[in-house]
Design a protein around this motif. Structure first.
Motif, PDB file in Angstrom:
ATOM      1  N   TYR A 197     -34.939  75.545  -3.378  1.00 20.85           N
ATOM      2  CA  TYR A 197     -34.494  76.748  -4.291  1.00 20.85           C
ATOM      3  C   TYR A 197     -33.612  77.621  -3.886  1.00 20.85           C
ATOM      4  N   ALA A 198     -33.782  77.971  -2.509  1.00 17.16           N
ATOM      5  CA  ALA A 198     -33.203  79.129  -2.140  1.00 17.16           C
ATOM      6  C   ALA A 198     -31.673  78.359  -1.412  1.00 17.16           C
ATOM      7  N   VAL A 254     -25.694  78.002  -3.114  1.00 22.28           N
ATOM      8  CA  VAL A 254     -24.403  77.229  -3.282  1.00 22.28           C
ATOM      9  C   VAL A 254     -24.211  77.120  -4.633  1.00 22.28           C
ATOM     10  N   VAL A 255     -24.999  77.127  -5.569  1.00 21.24           N
ATOM     11  CA  VAL A 255     -24.682  76.733  -6.898  1.00 21.24           C
ATOM     12  C   VAL A 255     -24.815  77.779  -7.744  1.00 21.24           C
ATOM     13  N   GLY A 256     -25.726  78.652  -7.419  1.00 21.46           N
ATOM     14  CA  GLY A 256     -26.061  79.876  -8.282  1.00 21.46           C
ATOM     15  C   GLY A 256     -26.648  79.422  -9.651  1.00 21.46           C
ATOM     16  N   ALA A 257     -25.991  79.949 -10.623  1.00 17.69           N
ATOM     17  CA  ALA A 257     -26.098  79.828 -12.082  1.00 17.69           C
ATOM     18  C   ALA A 257     -25.724  78.287 -12.618  1.00 17.69           C
ATOM     19  N   GLY A 258     -24.572  77.750 -11.608  1.00 14.63           N
ATOM     20  CA  GLY A 258     -24.174  76.429 -12.221  1.00 14.63           C
ATOM     21  C   GLY A 258     -22.932  76.670 -13.051  1.00 14.63           C
ATOM     22  N   PRO A 259     -22.481  75.666 -13.573  1.00 18.54           N
ATOM     23  CA  PRO A 259     -22.753  74.182 -13.307  1.00 18.54           C
ATOM     24  C   PRO A 259     -22.238  73.845 -11.739  1.00 18.54           C
ATOM     25  N   VAL A 260     -22.908  72.636 -11.355  1.00 17.70           N
ATOM     26  CA  VAL A 260     -22.663  72.103 -10.137  1.00 17.70           C
ATOM     27  C   VAL A 260     -21.458  71.651  -9.958  1.00 17.70           C
ATOM     28  N   ARG A 261     -20.251  71.971  -8.880  1.00 16.40           N
ATOM     29  CA  ARG A 261     -19.195  71.422  -8.689  1.00 16.40           C
ATOM     30  C   ARG A 261     -19.072  70.468  -7.486  1.00 16.40           C
ATOM     31  N   ALA A 262     -18.053  69.719  -7.400  1.00 18.59           N
ATOM     32  CA  ALA A 262     -17.709  68.565  -6.655  1.00 18.59           C
ATOM     33  C   ALA A 262     -17.727  69.284  -5.062  1.00 18.59           C
ATOM     34  N   GLU A 263     -17.058  70.156  -5.035  1.00 15.16           N
ATOM     35  CA  GLU A 263     -17.077  70.740  -3.486  1.00 15.16           C
ATOM     36  C   GLU A 263     -18.146  71.441  -3.012  1.00 15.16           C
ATOM     37  N   GLN A 264     -19.312  71.529  -3.910  1.00 12.77           N
ATOM     38  CA  GLN A 264     -20.635  72.326  -3.481  1.00 12.77           C
ATOM     39  C   GLN A 264     -21.399  71.165  -3.155  1.00 12.77           C
ATOM     40  N   LEU A 265     -21.344  69.994  -3.263  1.00 16.03           N
ATOM     41  CA  LEU A 265     -22.208  68.746  -2.688  1.00 16.03           C
ATOM     42  C   LEU A 265     -22.339  68.883  -1.243  1.00 16.03           C
ATOM     43  N   LEU A 271     -31.056  70.930 -12.251  1.00 18.43           N
ATOM     44  CA  LEU A 271     -32.531  71.243 -12.711  1.00 18.43           C
ATOM     45  C   LEU A 271     -33.114  72.448 -11.942  1.00 18.43           C
ATOM     46  N   VAL A 272     -32.712  72.593 -10.826  1.00 19.27           N
ATOM     47  CA  VAL A 272     -33.485  73.834  -9.777  1.00 19.27           C
ATOM     48  C   VAL A 272     -32.623  75.083 -10.220  1.00 19.27           C
ATOM     49  N   SER A 273     -31.293  74.844 -10.463  1.00 21.14           N
ATOM     50  CA  SER A 273     -30.654  76.095 -10.658  1.00 21.14           C
ATOM     51  C   SER A 273     -30.881  76.637 -12.083  1.00 21.14           C
ATOM     52  N   LYS A 274     -31.499  75.719 -13.112  1.00 23.47           N
ATOM     53  CA  LYS A 274     -31.930  76.431 -14.565  1.00 23.47           C
ATOM     54  C   LYS A 274     -33.446  76.464 -14.389  1.00 23.47           C
ATOM     55  N   PHE A 275     -34.030  75.988 -14.036  1.00 23.56           N
ATOM     56  CA  PHE A 275     -35.629  75.955 -14.193  1.00 23.56           C
ATOM     57  C   PHE A 275     -36.827  76.009 -13.075  1.00 23.56           C
ATOM     58  N   ARG A 276     -37.686  76.617 -13.251  1.00 20.07           N
ATOM     59  CA  ARG A 276     -38.719  76.456 -12.345  1.00 20.07           C
ATOM     60  C   ARG A 276     -39.772  75.517 -13.296  1.00 20.07           C
ATOM     61  N   VAL A 277     -40.664  74.813 -12.386  1.00 23.57           N
ATOM     62  CA  VAL A 277     -41.620  73.805 -13.082  1.00 23.57           C
ATOM     63  C   VAL A 277     -42.957  74.000 -12.565  1.00 23.57           C
ATOM     64  N   THR A 278     -43.712  73.546 -13.604  1.00 19.13           N
ATOM     65  CA  THR A 278     -45.202  73.732 -13.414  1.00 19.13           C
ATOM     66  C   THR A 278     -45.887  72.368 -13.787  1.00 19.13           C
ATOM     67  N   LEU A 279     -46.507  71.861 -12.936  1.00 17.08           N
ATOM     68  CA  LEU A 279     -47.020  70.512 -13.051  1.00 17.08           C
ATOM     69  C   LEU A 279     -48.382  70.633 -13.735  1.00 17.08           C
ATOM     70  N   THR A 280     -48.910  69.721 -14.781  1.00 18.82           N
ATOM     71  CA  THR A 280     -50.055  69.669 -15.331  1.00 18.82           C
ATOM     72  C   THR A 280     -50.931  68.979 -14.432  1.00 18.82           C
ATOM     73  N   ASP A 281     -50.525  68.329 -13.586  1.00 22.72           N
ATOM     74  CA  ASP A 281     -51.561  67.784 -12.647  1.00 22.72           C
ATOM     75  C   ASP A 281     -50.696  67.533 -11.148  1.00 22.72           C
ATOM     76  N   ARG A 282     -51.192  68.542 -10.316  1.00 27.02           N
ATOM     77  CA  ARG A 282     -50.310  68.642  -9.282  1.00 27.02           C
ATOM     78  C   ARG A 282     -50.543  67.649  -8.191  1.00 27.02           C
ATOM     79  N   SER A 338     -39.802  76.609 -17.165  1.00 33.53           N
ATOM     80  CA  SER A 338     -39.728  77.934 -17.378  1.00 33.53           C
ATOM     81  C   SER A 338     -37.989  78.352 -17.101  1.00 33.53           C
ATOM     82  N   ARG A 339     -37.318  78.938 -17.999  1.00 35.58           N
ATOM     83  CA  ARG A 339     -35.850  79.070 -17.817  1.00 35.58           C
ATOM     84  C   ARG A 339     -35.842  80.198 -16.678  1.00 35.58           C
ATOM     85  N   ARG A 340     -35.006  79.839 -15.774  1.00 37.01           N
ATOM     86  CA  ARG A 340     -34.503  80.892 -14.665  1.00 37.01           C
ATOM     87  C   ARG A 340     -33.528  81.693 -15.057  1.00 37.01           C
TER      88      ARG A 340
END
Length: 450
Positions: free
Chosen positions: A277-278, A283-294, A406-417, A439-441
């Motif tokens: 996430y860090a 690199v991407v921040g809020a996005g969207p992802v760009r080619a030069e960032q990969l 996905l990482v730039s937009k969301f945090r995720v919580t699994l129902t079964d870890r 959850s929206r970041r």
């Protein structure tokens, strides 16, 4: 390994049984007693290279192995065939996977993926539980159908194809577990297999026929096949159909299957998740992802490499010996089945240390890979030799785009870890659905996460 020991283990947990057999043999070629079938398990990287690369002509896929016999029922004679048919198909389709062409498509793919996350944003706002495997399939289709099929195949049609593919690869389980059974003997899953193949044809054949009538001048898959010639003649509909079905599978299957494993893995390795996430924040921040960032997403790529090591989509690679051979001092008879398993070799302690089955992206840190070149020879998630998967670079581009988005937009919580155990299928699939909430970041103006 005698049948009384190998067969119960294989039936109970086919994937782990291959790892255990490889570890017990210390990488030596070992014969598995699986009832009527007694294949040779080849796990040592040197022997794997001999089978798939140096002596590949002596080890074709072979229609008489359970996996390839089933695959040929789906894809016919095309890029997954052998000999001249395979070579002609590869010459036609390989230009579509050139690194330069794919790199030029990064921004359109990123835009398509970003737009396709709308459903996930709705789910996040509602607090709904999502099946991440299904949602990843939608993201993959959104990108691939636009840039590889010029939107001639809709996302909804592509999802129906992927549902049929899911049914096909899981319907093959009984034949993988009973490889000695002739095809004419009915097995559980056979009807589902044939219905699903027909469902794919019902979607793709009308699209293919429309492309033949109006091929266009684009470099998408359908236009390329419609214009292609072999021996001075246009391709037959059957040849085009076989290559088209293969290409749909190649461009969609690996990405969403492999990435489904990522989220439970991250849930069980918070240190890896924090660093991932860090990096995306930086690199991407809020996005969207760009080619030069990969190229700057170095840790994200390390995570993906380690994910492919532990969860390679192509977990088993059977071959049939044409002539007698000797591998590691073991005589291989003509007609014998040889099993190579990236899943097994890539988890063996002889090549990856005592913590071989733990998730550690640092194995692929820049600079470390060169110092551990011998270990890297034990890493072949996309195969080796002339049949190495055409879609390797496509996966790396597409997976980076999807994960970073996905990482730039969301945090995720699994129902079964817990990390699911694999189920037996033609490709490596979780034994249960991976469900989670999102959850929206929020991001600051500077692009850093708050």
């Amino acid at each position: 390994m005698p049948a009384w020991q190998a067969l119960p283990s294989f039936l109970r947990n086919a994937h782990q049984s291959l790892v255990d057999a490889g570890n017990a043999a210390g990488g030596a070629v070992v014969r598995l007693g699986l009832g009527v079938s007694r294949p040779y398990l080849v796990t040592d990287p040197e022997h794997v290279h001999q089978v798939l690369q140096e002596r590949a002509a002596n080890y074709p896929r072979g229609d008489d192995t359970a996996l390839w016999r089933s695959v040929r029922k789906l894809v016919g004679d095309g890029i997954l065939a052998e000999g001249d048919t395979w070579l002609a198909s590869r010459r036609t389709l390989a230009p579509l996977f050139r690194r330069g062409r794919l790199d030029a498509l990064v921004d359109p793919m990123a835009q398509a993926i970003d737009e396709a996350t709308g459903r996930l944003e709705e789910a996040a706002a509602a607090g709904s539980v999502v099946d991440i495997g299904s949602e990843l399939a939608r993201l993959v289709c959104a990108a691939i159908m636009r840039v590889f099929f010029d939107s001639r195949v809709s996302v909804d049609e592509a999802l129906r194809i992927m549902e049929a593919q899911e049914a096909i690869v899981t319907a093959m389980a009984s034949r993988l577990l009973a490889p000695f059974a002739p095809w004419w003997v009915p097995m559980p899953g056979d009807r589902r297999f044939h219905r699903s193949v027909q469902a794919i044809d019902d979607i793709l054949l009308p699209v293919l026929r429309a492309a033949v009538r109006e091929p266009g001048d684009g470099d998408d898959v359908l236009s390329t096949l419609a214009r292609a010639q072999r021996d001075g003649q246009p391709l037959s509909e059957r040849q085009m159909r076989d290559d088209l079905v293969s290409m749909v599978a190649v461009t969609t299957e690996t990405s969403y299957v492999v990435l489904t494993w990522l989220w439970p893995v991250l849930a069980n390795h918070p240190d890896v998740a924090d660093r991932l996430y860090a990096e995306v924040d930086e690199v991407v921040g809020a996005g969207p992802v760009r080619a030069e960032q990969l190229p700057q997403l170095t840790y994200t790529q390390m995570v993906l490499n380690e994910l492919l090591r532990l969860y390679p989509a192509g977990w088993i690679v059977p071959r049939r010996a044409v002539a007698a051979d000797v591998l590691g001092g073991v005589r291989i008879r003509p007609g014998a089945t040889v099993i190579i398993s990236p899943y097994a070799t890539q988890r063996m302690t002889a090549y990856w240390g005592e913590a071989a089955e733990s998730f550690d992206p640092e194995r692929f840190a820049p600079g470390r890979a060169e110092a551990e070149k011998d270990r890297r020879r034990a890493y072949f998630p996309f195969g080796l030799g002339m049949h190495r998967c055409l879609g390797e670079h496509l996966f790396n581009v597409e997976a980076l785009l999807i994960v970073a988005t996905l990482v730039s937009k969301f945090r995720v919580t699994l129902t079964d870890r817990t990390v699911p155990t694999p189920r037996v299928a033609a490709s490596l699939r979780p034994g249960r659905r991976v469900e989670l909430t999102l959850s929206r970041r929020e991001h600051s103006v500077a692009g850093r996460s708050l």
